[in-house]
Each structure stands twice: as C-alpha cells, then as structure tokens.
Write a protein that holds these residues in place. Sequence first.
Motif, PDB file in Angstrom:
ATOM      1  N   TRP A 190     -22.824 -77.499 -50.152  1.00 34.89           N
ATOM      2  CA  TRP A 190     -24.106 -76.831 -49.956  1.00 34.89           C
ATOM      3  C   TRP A 190     -23.984 -75.362 -50.320  1.00 34.89           C
ATOM      4  O   TRP A 190     -22.893 -74.800 -50.396  1.00 34.89           O
ATOM      5  N   PHE A 191     -25.140 -74.751 -50.533  1.00 35.49           N
ATOM      6  CA  PHE A 191     -25.235 -73.318 -50.752  1.00 35.49           C
ATOM      7  C   PHE A 191     -26.256 -72.760 -49.770  1.00 35.49           C
ATOM      8  O   PHE A 191     -27.291 -73.377 -49.512  1.00 35.49           O
ATOM      9  N   GLY A 192     -25.945 -71.592 -49.231  1.00 41.11           N
ATOM     10  CA  GLY A 192     -26.881 -70.974 -48.309  1.00 41.11           C
ATOM     11  C   GLY A 192     -26.620 -69.491 -48.166  1.00 41.11           C
ATOM     12  O   GLY A 192     -25.506 -69.013 -48.394  1.00 41.11           O
ATOM     13  N   LEU A 193     -27.660 -68.769 -47.787  1.00 45.54           N
ATOM     14  CA  LEU A 193     -27.548 -67.329 -47.564  1.00 45.54           C
ATOM     15  C   LEU A 193     -27.331 -67.048 -46.090  1.00 45.54           C
ATOM     16  O   LEU A 193     -28.010 -67.609 -45.224  1.00 45.54           O
ATOM     17  N   LEU A 194     -26.361 -66.181 -45.821  1.00 37.03           N
ATOM     18  CA  LEU A 194     -26.067 -65.745 -44.459  1.00 37.03           C
ATOM     19  C   LEU A 194     -25.909 -64.234 -44.449  1.00 37.03           C
ATOM     20  O   LEU A 194     -25.461 -63.636 -45.427  1.00 37.03           O
ATOM     21  N   ALA A 195     -26.269 -63.640 -43.327  1.00 42.07           N
ATOM     22  CA  ALA A 195     -26.125 -62.205 -43.124  1.00 42.07           C
ATOM     23  C   ALA A 195     -25.005 -61.954 -42.120  1.00 42.07           C
ATOM     24  O   ALA A 195     -24.581 -62.868 -41.413  1.00 42.07           O
TER      25      ALA A 195
END
Length: 321
Positions: free
Chosen positions: A250-255
């Motif tokens: 999977w790919f995802g944006l995290l801060a």
Amino acid sequence: MTFTIGRRALPALGLVAAGTARAQRAWSPSRPVTIVVPFPPGGSTDVTARLVAERMAPLLGQSVVIDNKPGAQTVIGAEAVARAAPDGHTLLMSSGTTLTINPLIGRNLPYKPEDFAPVVHVATLPFCIAVRPGIPDTLEGFVAHVRANPGKVTWGHNGRGSFNHIAGALIQERLNLDWQDVGYRGDAHQMNDLLAGTLDSILVGGATGLAVARSGRAKIIGWTGETRLPNLPDQPTFAEFYPGLVAVTWFGLLAPARTPSEAIARLNAAGAAATADATVKERLLNEGIVAAGGSPADFQAFLTREAQRWGPLLRRLDIQF
C-alpha cells in the motif's frame, strides 16, 4: 492505544489528532509542503507520490515537492519524517514496507509506528506473477507445474524481508509449494533474468510486471489483489482459485505525530480529492496501482488490519534485519 499482533503489541499510529470533523479552525500551509519518498525516483512509490502531489498543490495553495530519501529498507526517509517538525509541511509517502513490515521485523528501528499520524490511504498495489516462455501460462497450470517439480521452479523477489518476498512466502505456505526463491536488489535485474530465460517467474509490482508483459517475452498469469484490475479484466487473481489468498502492499501519506488536527484535516481533504481524481486514478491503474482514499480513521483501521494479517506469518518466517 495499542493493537496486538499475536504475542506482540504494537502502538497504534498517532491518530489522536486526526479527523476532518474534529478540525477546530482552518489551516493552510505557509510554505511548500514536502513529501518524503523513501525510495529512489522512478519506482511505484515515487510515481504515486508525484501524481498525488501534482493534484494536491492547487488544493492547498502551495507547491508540493518530492524529496527522495532512499536507503536502509526505507528507514532513512521514515526517520527523517518522524523527526520533522509536526507543522503539516512534511509528509511521508509510506509503503507497506515502512509501516507494516519493518515494525514487525526490524530489531532496532529508529522510528516507531506511533511517531506518525495517518493522513490518507492513497492506494493499494497488488503483486503480479509473470512467467517466461516454456512455463505453464495459466495460474492453475503454474501451480500444478511447481507442485510437480519440487525445488526446481525459480521465482524472483526484491530480497529477504521485502514485501514481495513475504507475499511469495504467503503463497508458498498457503498453496504448499516448494519453489526456489531468488533474491535481487531490485526489479530490473530479475526482469532481465526472466526475459533471458534464466529465471522461471517473478512476483513483482504491477508496473514491472506490465512492462515485462508488454515486451511479449513473458506473460502475467495472476494478481494478488482481492479483485481483478478494471483495466485488465482478463487477468485473474489468486483469490478466484484460492479464496482468501490476498497480498497487497500500500501507499499512504502520514505526518509526524502531534501534527495539529486542523492540518491533518486539510491535508486529508486534499489527498482524498487527489486519489478521487479521474485522471490520477487512470494513470495509477496504468501502473497496476488502485487508488484508495478515505479519512485518517479509515487509514488507521487499514493499517491495523494489515499488521494483524502479516504478523503471524512473519513470526513463523523469523525474518529480521
């Protein structure tokens, strides 16, 4: 908050500052937003990040730039974001390697899952299996061939502990296969060996598999997603023949953790809109990548399920780095 994987408890990712509904005031970036990609340019993670960044920029009113920080099985890039200021201006484009696999097999990781706040689940990437000429070119035929030739059929992956190696191990265990795995440092070398006929099969991400298939010298025989790709309706999944056999990264944006909820909300809105964009979705599908989307809470729930899915297998394999 923690979630448990067998005997091992992992801290839940830092979602405490997350939902759109809880944003108390408007937030806008005051300078360009940087997305750190812990892989070299050109791969699936990088391609996905650039497509999403291009669409997010006008929605945020700021440039969104890509900073490639490859190395150490994505640890270098992930650590950089974990230590960045939690102000909404630095994001990580994570893959399953970074926050599903590494926390389960890394002995001395310089980051922890709770060092990150989920922003948006960008996409999923099923793996595909491609075979050289002379190897049965249907999924059931290939499985029968491997079973009839124990220890003789080779398959390539990106090295022990890589996500496609672990996906292959799941297939091997689930289907009781005795096939010979061959580790490579990247897709290019195994693709070359497959096309040269010195490797029987490869289990790779869609972009590599599709490139191999387009050469006419190899054939994709199956995918590891839950359903067929809409742009490849004639190519089956393992799950059609072997129910429940699904393995996707999977790919995802995290801060960084402690990023204000209003920043998470605004970034989520922009990221979710990017994944819903028809052009982005089409371009991702051409790479064998399926756009996702949803809220930060949706992404957190997905991450929890993935850790629970892979934990037992990884303990049995006893892979560490």
